[in-house]
Design a protein around this motif. Structure first.
Motif, PDB file in Angstrom:
ATOM      1  N   VAL A 182       0.819  -1.210   0.000  1.00 44.55           N
ATOM      2  CA  VAL A 182       0.000   0.000   0.000  1.00 44.55           C
ATOM      3  C   VAL A 182       0.858   1.266   0.000  1.00 44.55           C
ATOM      4  CG1 VAL A 182      -2.008  -1.069   1.080  1.00 44.55           C
ATOM      5  CG2 VAL A 182      -0.256  -0.039   2.501  1.00 44.55           C
ATOM      6  N   PHE A 241       3.501   1.609  -1.718  1.00 42.35           N
ATOM      7  CA  PHE A 241       4.039   1.806  -3.060  1.00 42.35           C
ATOM      8  C   PHE A 241       2.956   2.143  -4.072  1.00 42.35           C
ATOM      9  CE2 PHE A 241       7.606  -1.330  -1.918  1.00 42.35           C
ATOM     10  CZ  PHE A 241       8.306  -0.307  -1.328  1.00 42.35           C
ATOM     11  N   GLY A 242       1.700   2.032  -3.676  1.00 50.64           N
ATOM     12  CA  GLY A 242       0.609   2.274  -4.616  1.00 50.64           C
ATOM     13  C   GLY A 242       0.564   3.731  -5.046  1.00 50.64           C
ATOM     14  N   PRO A 243      -0.363   4.045  -5.942  1.00 50.26           N
ATOM     15  CA  PRO A 243      -0.478   5.415  -6.444  1.00 50.26           C
ATOM     16  C   PRO A 243      -0.737   6.421  -5.329  1.00 50.26           C
ATOM     17  CG  PRO A 243      -1.932   3.903  -7.655  1.00 50.26           C
ATOM     18  CD  PRO A 243      -1.320   3.114  -6.558  1.00 50.26           C
ATOM     19  N   SER A 244      -1.443   5.992  -4.284  1.00 50.86           N
ATOM     20  CA  SER A 244      -1.736   6.934  -3.205  1.00 50.86           C
ATOM     21  C   SER A 244      -0.741   6.811  -2.060  1.00 50.86           C
ATOM     22  CB  SER A 244      -3.168   6.717  -2.700  1.00 50.86           C
ATOM     23  OG  SER A 244      -3.348   5.350  -2.383  1.00 50.86           O
ATOM     24  N   LEU A 283       1.483  11.158  -6.710  1.00 49.31           N
ATOM     25  CA  LEU A 283       0.518  10.572  -7.637  1.00 49.31           C
ATOM     26  C   LEU A 283       0.869  10.961  -9.072  1.00 49.31           C
ATOM     27  CD1 LEU A 283      -2.177   9.045  -8.051  1.00 49.31           C
ATOM     28  CD2 LEU A 283      -3.364  11.213  -7.723  1.00 49.31           C
ATOM     29  N   VAL A 308       3.782  11.941 -10.344  1.00 50.98           N
ATOM     30  CA  VAL A 308       5.017  11.321 -10.834  1.00 50.98           C
ATOM     31  C   VAL A 308       4.824   9.820 -11.045  1.00 50.98           C
ATOM     32  CG1 VAL A 308       7.392  10.738 -10.213  1.00 50.98           C
ATOM     33  CG2 VAL A 308       6.527  13.048  -9.814  1.00 50.98           C
ATOM     34  N   ALA A 309       4.251   9.180 -10.030  1.00 51.38           N
ATOM     35  CA  ALA A 309       4.121   7.726 -10.105  1.00 51.38           C
ATOM     36  C   ALA A 309       3.201   7.307 -11.231  1.00 51.38           C
ATOM     37  CB  ALA A 309       3.620   7.177  -8.772  1.00 51.38           C
ATOM     38  N   ALA A 310       2.181   8.130 -11.492  1.00 47.55           N
ATOM     39  CA  ALA A 310       1.227   7.763 -12.535  1.00 47.55           C
ATOM     40  C   ALA A 310       1.501   8.496 -13.838  1.00 47.55           C
ATOM     41  CB  ALA A 310      -0.199   8.056 -12.060  1.00 47.55           C
ATOM     42  N   GLU A 311       2.597   9.237 -13.871  1.00 46.12           N
ATOM     43  CA  GLU A 311       3.019   9.969 -15.073  1.00 46.12           C
ATOM     44  C   GLU A 311       1.890  10.804 -15.644  1.00 46.12           C
ATOM     45  OE1 GLU A 311       5.579   7.951 -17.653  1.00 46.12           O
ATOM     46  OE2 GLU A 311       6.642   6.931 -16.026  1.00 46.12           O
ATOM     47  N   MET A 312       1.241  11.565 -14.764  1.00 46.14           N
ATOM     48  CA  MET A 312       0.201  12.483 -15.253  1.00 46.14           C
ATOM     49  C   MET A 312       0.531  13.891 -14.773  1.00 46.14           C
ATOM     50  SD  MET A 312      -3.042  11.961 -12.714  1.00 46.14           S
ATOM     51  CE  MET A 312      -3.551  10.331 -13.094  1.00 46.14           C
ATOM     52  N   PRO A 313      -0.003  14.913 -15.477  1.00 40.25           N
ATOM     53  CA  PRO A 313       0.289  16.278 -15.055  1.00 40.25           C
ATOM     54  C   PRO A 313      -0.334  16.569 -13.693  1.00 40.25           C
ATOM     55  CG  PRO A 313      -0.886  16.239 -17.161  1.00 40.25           C
ATOM     56  CD  PRO A 313      -0.829  14.841 -16.671  1.00 40.25           C
ATOM     57  N   LYS A 324      -4.096  17.396 -13.372  1.00 40.45           N
ATOM     58  CA  LYS A 324      -4.990  16.231 -13.453  1.00 40.45           C
ATOM     59  C   LYS A 324      -5.033  15.515 -12.108  1.00 40.45           C
ATOM     60  CE  LYS A 324      -6.739  16.282 -17.397  1.00 40.45           C
ATOM     61  NZ  LYS A 324      -8.145  16.567 -17.515  1.00 40.45           N
ATOM     62  N   VAL A 348      -8.288  14.780  -9.666  1.00 40.28           N
ATOM     63  CA  VAL A 348      -8.687  13.462  -9.175  1.00 40.28           C
ATOM     64  C   VAL A 348      -8.941  13.515  -7.662  1.00 40.28           C
ATOM     65  CG1 VAL A 348      -7.912  11.080  -8.842  1.00 40.28           C
ATOM     66  CG2 VAL A 348      -7.484  12.229 -11.011  1.00 40.28           C
TER      67      VAL A 348
END
Ligand SMILES: Nc1ncnc2c1ncn2[C@@H]1O[C@H](COP(=O)(O)OP(=O)(O)OP(=O)(O)O)[C@@H](O)[C@H]1O
Ligand SMILES: [Mg+2]
Lengths: 198, 176, 224
Positions: free
Chosen positions: B79, B81-84, B133, B135-140, B143, B147
């Motif tokens: 948990v 290491f997850g996105p959150s 979030l 960086v890990a999910a490679e989103m701006p 965004k 979320v």
């Protein structure tokens, strides 16, 4: 103490917790350094194979990803719209593999062994003032008091239920917080009374 | 570190675990809010900066060690290491900031108390969790922020509750 | 012997004990008095958990302020709520805690654990989680955790208040059987009926001090 450990006798079960922890860290770093989907999928294959070799099931592997599935779905869609669907698949696959690998460690390692490994690891921080013996005592105390506070929380919820207040967070959390703090003083006295010298 | 500090650290980690037993509340819009991050705020505002921050470090270590202490019975090192995961790593820092600011600037003023708990428990927490979030999910970043927007009302409610509880404890235990 | 010389104790500006002087050497001493009369505060003075604002407390001549560690070795303390006193998750670990603080060797720790578990019929519970014990078992564990340190004195602050009748009797028997000098505060007057000496506190002062046959009836009259 109830942990997420899944009993077994495989190599991975028997391996030292500290080594497994280090291996997971190395794995996690490596997987974030690559940007090729095939690397990630291959790593995933290895993790799944390790699950089976350790006597665990595919179902257990899937259970590591399932709680995060909604977040991963959102990530996939957002990535698909703003970047590309390929990047979306890559990002989601990377998380899924990492979660599964971490789950492998959790399922094959007793919480008590992990705590020992963490306490041992903190010994390297002794030069900056970390005392592993105190860390060990703090862990034990927390393990001892989690069920006690869980029980106090249930008691208070029941008492508030009788007054129709069980959904009120404040009517439950306030008495629990007060009891926690009153308890803290008594517990500290009890520890001192038994000859502990910090 | 004296005995009392050790006990406070352990007890506030245990309190945070116990708060996971509280069933999640559904806000309109479908986002569930769990009582658990109340533990972060209370650790800061009641146990203080250092003790509260270390209590959250201890809590995360117990979760990482494989104990199912997060709301919904989640646990294990995954948990983190997850996105959150960034939000979880923010807990010790949040608790520390809340503890520091509340003791330095809030006094007995309820509005200030709420304000500083929001600062540490929401602003600081999101300032760490959202970039993670992103960086890990490679989103701006924008965004990632969108979320997370849905969680803010629930967190504000918890900050108000934490402030009320803090004031309640101080009234119930004078001299604390 | 434990000796208090003209002891005052206050928390902030609230005086809790005033001018208490006592010499304690009997084997069984009861402490009674109304809620808030100062019993717990008095007991906590005996092993240096709190220090007097005026006067001295000594155990075999050792001052609780300057010889805290040695005093705690001589005076063991049992609290009302065993949940606040049991500090380790598993029975065996908790029993070992106090002895580790005394730096006893491992085999001696193991021997004393075996002995105390057998004495209280708890041998099967050695690896049992402490939070699953019954209230009476928890209090027996708390007492055992102190007894294994082999103090000369056993100080107990309302050890049966949270227990039912059966467990109260079980604890009473256990206390009856220990070799230590016992000092026990309680609201259960039956527990101290056979004691050597009873001290009655009233508003922070020793109101009466003597054999139970004399002090208990006076207390009952006082309470109406
Ligand atoms: N830590 C403290 N801070 C402030 N006041 C205290 C503290 N501990 C005790 N007191 C006060 O000291 C007085 C005596 O308390 P004490 O606990 O010694 O009474 P007691 O005889 O043990 O009562 P009970 O029968 O309820 O256990 C009370 O007025 C109490 O409020
Ligand atoms: Mg008392």
């Amino acid at each position: 103490m109830l942990d997420l450990y899944s009993p077994g006798t495989s190599r991975l079960h028997r391996a030292r917790a500290g080594w497994k922890l280090l291996a997971l860290m190395a794995f996690g770093t490596a997987i974030f350094l690559t940007d090729t989907l095939w690397h990630v999928l291959a790593a995933g294959g290895v993790v799944v194979a390790l699950f089976l070799l350790s006597g665990l099931t595919l179902r257990q592997a899937w259970a590591q990803v399932r709680p995060a599935i909604w977040i991963l779905a959102i990530l996939f869609v957002v990535q698909g719209i703003i970047n590309s669907w390929a990047l979306g698949a890559f990002v989601v696959a990377r998380f899924a593999v990492l979660l599964t690998a971490a789950g492998l460690l959790t399922l094959t390692t007793r919480a008590s062994d992990m705590i020992d490994a963490i306490t041992f690891g903190l010994g390297f921080l002794r030069p900056v003032g970390v005392n592993p013996a105190k860390v060990g005592l703090t862990f034990s105390l927390a393990l001892r008091f989690i069920p006690v506070l869980g029980q106090i929380t249930q008691e208070v919820r029941e008492a508030q239920k009788a007054r129709g207040l069980e959904r009120s967070l404040i009517a439950v959390a306030l008495p629990v917080a007060i009891r926690t703090i009153k308890m803290a003083d008594d517990v500290a006295d009890a520890i001192d009374a038994r000859g502990y010298r910090p | 570190m004296d005995t009392k500090s050790i006990v406070y650290i352990a007890l506030f980690a245990a309190l945070t675990a116990a708060l996971a037993l509280f069933p999640p509340i559904q806000l309109p819009g479908g986002v569930p809010i769990t009582a658990q991050s109340l533990g972060v705020m209370l650790a800061g505002s009641l146990a203080g900066a250092k003790r509260g921050g270390l209590a959250m470090v201890l809590f995360l270590a117990l979760v990482a060690a494989g104990l199912p202490l997060l709301a919904g019975g989640r646990g294990g090192i995954g948990v983190l290491f997850g996105p959150s995961g960034g939000f979880l790593f923010a807990w010790p820092i949040s608790a520390f900031v809340i503890g520091y600011c509340v003791s330095k600037f809030a006094g007995d003023n309820l509005v200030k108390l709420i304000g500083w708990i929001i600062f540490g428990g929401i602003v600081v927490m999101y300032a760490i969790g959202i970039p993670w979030l992103a960086v890990a999910a490679e989103m701006p970043m924008t965004k990632a922020l969108t979320v997370m927007l849905a969680y803010i009302p629930g967190d504000v409610i918890k900050a108000v509750l934490a402030a009320l509880i803090t004031r309640g404890v101080r009234r119930a235990l004078p001299g604390f | 012997m434990i000796e208090l010389r003209d002891v005052d104790l206050s928390f902030g500006d609230r005086a809790v004990l005033r001018g208490v002087s006592l010499r304690l050497s009997e084997r069984r001493i009861g402490v009674i008095g109304a809620n808030g009369s100062g019993k717990s505060s008095f007991m906590r003075l005996l092993n240096g958990l709190v220090l007097p604002n005026r006067g001295t407390v000594t155990v075999d001549g050792l001052d609780t302020g300057t010889h805290g560690k040695d005093v705690r070795r001589k005076v063991g303390f049992v609290f009302q709520n065993p949940d606040n006193q049991i500090v380790f998750p598993v029975v065996e670990e908790d029993l070992a805690f106090g002895m580790k603080n005394l730096d006893l060797p491992k085999d001696q720790i193991a021997a004393r654990i075996n002995e105390v578990l057998a004495r209280y019929d708890m041998t099967d519970l050695r690896e049992y989680p402490a939070h699953l014990l019954s209230g009476g078992q928890k209090q027996l564990l708390a007492i055992s955790g102190v007894l294994v340190m082999e103090p000369d004195w056993l100080v107990l602050d309302e050890p049966t208040t949270l227990l039912d009748l059966r467990n109260t009797r079980r604890i009473a028997r256990a206390i009856d059987g220990v070799n230590q000098h016992v000092i026990m505060a309680t609201h259960d007057l039956d527990l101290i009926a056979g004691f050597d000496r009873v001290i009655l506190f009233d508003q922070g002062k020793v109101a009466l001090d003597g054999p139970p046959a004399e002090v208990v009836p006076a207390y009952e009259r006082m309470m109406g």
